[in-house]
Design an enzyme around this catalytic site. Structure first.
Site, short mmCIF file in Angstrom:
data_model
loop_
_atom_site.label_atom_id
_atom_site.label_comp_id
_atom_site.label_asym_id
_atom_site.label_seq_id
_atom_site.Cartn_x
_atom_site.Cartn_y
_atom_site.Cartn_z
N GLU A 94 -9.75 -16.01 8.33
CA GLU A 94 -9.49 -17.42 8.69
C GLU A 94 -8.37 -17.49 9.72
O GLU A 94 -8.44 -18.25 10.70
CB GLU A 94 -9.11 -18.24 7.44
CG GLU A 94 -10.25 -18.46 6.45
CD GLU A 94 -10.53 -17.24 5.57
OE1 GLU A 94 -9.75 -16.26 5.62
OE2 GLU A 94 -11.54 -17.26 4.84
N SER B 19 0.84 -1.20 0.00
CA SER B 19 0.00 0.00 0.00
C SER B 19 0.88 1.25 0.00
O SER B 19 1.87 1.32 0.74
CB SER B 19 -0.89 0.04 1.25
OG SER B 19 -1.66 -1.12 1.33
N GLU C 230 -0.32 -3.05 14.52
CA GLU C 230 -1.34 -3.03 13.47
C GLU C 230 -2.66 -3.61 13.99
O GLU C 230 -3.74 -3.09 13.72
CB GLU C 230 -0.84 -3.85 12.28
CG GLU C 230 -1.64 -3.66 11.00
CD GLU C 230 -0.99 -4.38 9.83
OE1 GLU C 230 -0.44 -3.69 8.96
OE2 GLU C 230 -1.03 -5.61 9.77
N SER D 192 -5.93 -12.22 7.75
CA SER D 192 -7.20 -12.64 7.15
C SER D 192 -8.13 -13.21 8.22
O SER D 192 -7.69 -13.62 9.30
CB SER D 192 -6.95 -13.70 6.06
OG SER D 192 -6.61 -14.93 6.67
C1 LIG Z 1 -6.07 -3.67 0.91
C2 LIG Z 1 -4.82 -4.42 1.24
C3 LIG Z 1 -3.69 -3.74 1.61
C4 LIG Z 1 -2.52 -4.43 1.91
N1 LIG Z 1 -1.39 -3.72 2.22
C5 LIG Z 1 -0.23 -4.37 2.47
C6 LIG Z 1 0.97 -3.65 2.71
O1 LIG Z 1 0.99 -2.41 2.67
N2 LIG Z 1 2.11 -4.34 2.93
C7 LIG Z 1 2.15 -5.71 2.97
O2 LIG Z 1 3.19 -6.28 3.23
N3 LIG Z 1 1.01 -6.44 2.74
C8 LIG Z 1 -0.18 -5.80 2.49
N4 LIG Z 1 -1.32 -6.52 2.21
C9 LIG Z 1 -1.23 -7.98 2.14
C10 LIG Z 1 -1.93 -8.72 3.25
O3 LIG Z 1 -1.26 -8.62 4.46
C11 LIG Z 1 -2.05 -10.17 2.78
O4 LIG Z 1 -2.94 -10.18 1.67
C12 LIG Z 1 -2.56 -11.08 3.85
O5 LIG Z 1 -1.57 -11.25 4.83
C13 LIG Z 1 -2.98 -12.46 3.29
O6 LIG Z 1 -1.93 -13.00 2.54
P1 LIG Z 1 -2.17 -13.57 1.05
O7 LIG Z 1 -2.90 -12.51 0.27
O8 LIG Z 1 -0.85 -14.03 0.54
O9 LIG Z 1 -3.14 -14.79 1.20
P2 LIG Z 1 -2.77 -16.24 1.70
O10 LIG Z 1 -1.99 -16.16 2.96
O11 LIG Z 1 -2.20 -17.00 0.56
O12 LIG Z 1 -4.19 -16.80 2.03
C14 LIG Z 1 -5.10 -17.24 1.01
C15 LIG Z 1 -6.37 -17.73 1.69
O13 LIG Z 1 -6.05 -18.84 2.55
C16 LIG Z 1 -6.46 -18.58 3.88
N5 LIG Z 1 -5.48 -19.12 4.83
C17 LIG Z 1 -4.14 -18.87 4.86
N6 LIG Z 1 -3.59 -19.53 5.90
C18 LIG Z 1 -4.59 -20.21 6.53
C19 LIG Z 1 -4.64 -21.04 7.68
N7 LIG Z 1 -3.57 -21.33 8.41
N8 LIG Z 1 -5.85 -21.54 8.04
C20 LIG Z 1 -6.97 -21.24 7.33
N9 LIG Z 1 -6.98 -20.46 6.23
C21 LIG Z 1 -5.80 -19.92 5.84
C22 LIG Z 1 -6.51 -17.06 3.98
O14 LIG Z 1 -7.40 -16.63 4.98
C23 LIG Z 1 -7.00 -16.67 2.60
O15 LIG Z 1 -8.39 -16.80 2.52
C24 LIG Z 1 -2.49 -5.86 1.89
C25 LIG Z 1 -3.66 -6.55 1.53
C26 LIG Z 1 -4.80 -5.86 1.20
C27 LIG Z 1 -6.02 -6.64 0.80
#
Ligand SMILES: Cc1cc2nc3c(=O)[nH]c(=O)nc-3n(C[C@H](O)[C@H](O)[C@H](O)COP(=O)(O)OP(=O)(O)OC[C@H]3O[C@@H](n4cnc5c(N)ncnc54)[C@H](O)[C@@H]3O)c2cc1C
Length: 421
Positions: free
Chosen positions: A395, A182, A265, A393
């Site tokens: 979950e 972001s 956070e 997230s």
């Molecule tokens: C609007 C926005 C702003 C953001 N800004 C930043 C930023 O500035 N800097 C930064 O570093 N990141 C940022 N992020 C990233 C954010 O932190 C990640 O998207 C988040 O940590 C989830 O990681 P992922 O997208 O890789 O999904 P994944 O971790 O791959 O997860 C995919 C799905 O699997 C589920 N899941 C994962 N692990 C498990 C588990 N153990 N048990 C059950 N379900 C599980 C998740 O809930 C999700 O539904 C941002 C995200 C958004 C949407």
């Protein structure tokens, strides 16, 4: 619902009882904040509206100027201790400031990552030199930050980061890809979680580095969202360089430091945002009234339910504040607040589309600025889809509650640990 107090807001009607708990000093403070905002949140600043659209360079310029205006008024670092140049305001006064800011439709805070995350992290884990170098420009709104944690293979499972940093003389050379970063396009600096010891176990061998953005080894590519706007980005680090001493908390201690940042956070960093949700709720009540749908029995029920949710959120926020006042870091129960506000706001967005009816299918463009209630509600509905992902997230939050609050068995092996993010 007896809810209006016309004098209170730029657009929204607000409940008359949210000042009930103020002491005399708080009442004075509230008046000071209101008067400052009404004198300074005008013209190009007021025109920014409440949306997240960070537009082109011109608009980014206005947003930076607004941050400087806040800084000049002493409204940045209000929570920071005086020894680090902050105002050391009580948590209650911070709440009052944020309430008034939301009520006045204050613009989204692009200084968030510096003020709420990097600053507190450097105060807690940094060296005196790092504090002296990095805290004052945040307070003066001269330097902006972004958070370089997530990668294509490291989100919830954050310890899986692959970005590597290698020492070359007195500099780190950083190579890897960050994603969902972001405000990277606005930032002067990025705090990067990088692997500095590839041979160490997953949660060790990580370091928390501070790296300048404006250099040839950093490429930023915007990611456009369903809102039509692009607040976040991919950041490619290809031999990006930073000084050897710009490691927060020591080399190899990145996991501990990053968990400190994530604690900030999950704790009170998003309280300001929740107060903005309250202002949005009252704006929606106004829209329902204007459209005459406040007589619709189903919509009335849902508006009342949303009000109950708002109150629950307020109480949960108060508990978080109480805990912080007692000097306790946010515990696993902070996840209940995250789940609560993220789902509540998504449902409010769904309700807004029903209140707007067919009007919800048309927008005037990709901008949520200009104080147009309909555009702002629609923008917020679309943006709210991301609430259940960022800052941990849903979950993962449920896993944290299951394992660390309720004592249920851990996730099957192979899944990221609930403490990861
Ligand atoms: C609007 C926005 C702003 C953001 N800004 C930043 C930023 O500035 N800097 C930064 O570093 N990141 C940022 N992020 C990233 C954010 O932190 C990640 O998207 C988040 O940590 C989830 O990681 P992922 O997208 O890789 O999904 P994944 O971790 O791959 O997860 C995919 C799905 O699997 C589920 N899941 C994962 N692990 C498990 C588990 N153990 N048990 C059950 N379900 C599980 C998740 O809930 C999700 O539904 C941002 C995200 C958004 C949407």
């Amino acid at each position: 619902m007896a809810v209006t107090e016309a004098s209170a807001g730029a657009n929204a009607s607000v409940p008359s009882d949210d000042t009930d708990t103020d002491t005399d000093t708080d009442t004075e403070f509230r008046a000071e904040v209101r008067s400052w905002l009404s004198a300074h949140l005008v013209g190009e600043f007021a025109a920014l509206g409440t949306g997240n659209d960070l537009g082109g360079p011109a608009e980014l310029g206005v947003r930076r100027r607004w941050e400087r205006e806040l800084a000049a008024g002493g409204w940045i670092g209000t929570a920071w201790p005086r020894q680090f140049g902050g105002r050391d305001l009580s948590l209650w006064q911070q709440l009052v400031f944020n309430e008034e800011y939301a009520r006045a439709n204050g613009p989204i805070r692009v200084g968030f990552f510096g003020e709420q995350l990097l600053g507190p992290t450097v105060m807690a884990f940094g060296t005196d030199e790092q504090r002296a170098r990095f805290l004052p420009p945040i307070l003066r709104a001269e330097e902006f930050w972004c958070q370089g944690f997530s990668e294509p293979e490291a989100g919830s499972d954050l310890a899986n980061v692959k970005t590597a940093a290698v020492l070359d003389g007195d500099e780190w050379v950083i190579t890897g890809q960050k994603v969902w970063t972001s405000l990277a396009h606005l930032a002067d600096w990025i705090f990067v979680l990088a692997r500095t010891d590839p041979g160490a176990p997953k949660h060790r061998g990580l370091s928390f580095l501070l790296c300048p953005m404006n250099q040839p080894g950093v490429e930023i590519r915007p990611i456009r969202q369903i809102t039509g706007t692009a607040e976040f980005n991919e950041v490619f680090l290809d031999g990006a360089r930073t000084r050897a001493d710009l490691v927060v908390g020591g080399v190899g201690n990145g996991w501990k430091v990053v968990n400190g940042t994530l604690g900030f956070e999950r704790g009170t960093a998003f309280l300001g945002q929740q107060l903005r949700f309250a202002a949005e709720y009252w704006r929606l009540v106004d829209v329902a009234r204007d459209r005459g749908v406040d007589r619709d029995p189903v919509l009335r029920d849902r508006l009342a339910d949303a009000y109950v949710g708002l109150e629950v959120m307020r109480q949960t926020g108060m508990r978080a504040i109480g805990r912080a006042l007692a000097g306790k870091p946010p515990g696993p129960e902070a996840s209940t607040g995250k789940l609560q506000w993220s789902r509540w706001h998504q449902r409010l967005g769904e309700l807004a589309t029903d209140v707007l009816g067919p009007q919800a299918m048309v927008t005037g463009g990709d901008s949520a600025t200009g104080g147009d209630a309909r555009e702002e509600l629609l923008y917020s509905f679309l943006f709210s889809r991301s609430h259940t992902i960022y800052a941990g997230s849903s979950e993962v939050q449920r896993n944290i509650i299951g394992e660390r609050v309720l004592g249920l068995p851990r996730e099957p092996s192979g899944a990221p640990r609930a403490s990861d993010r």
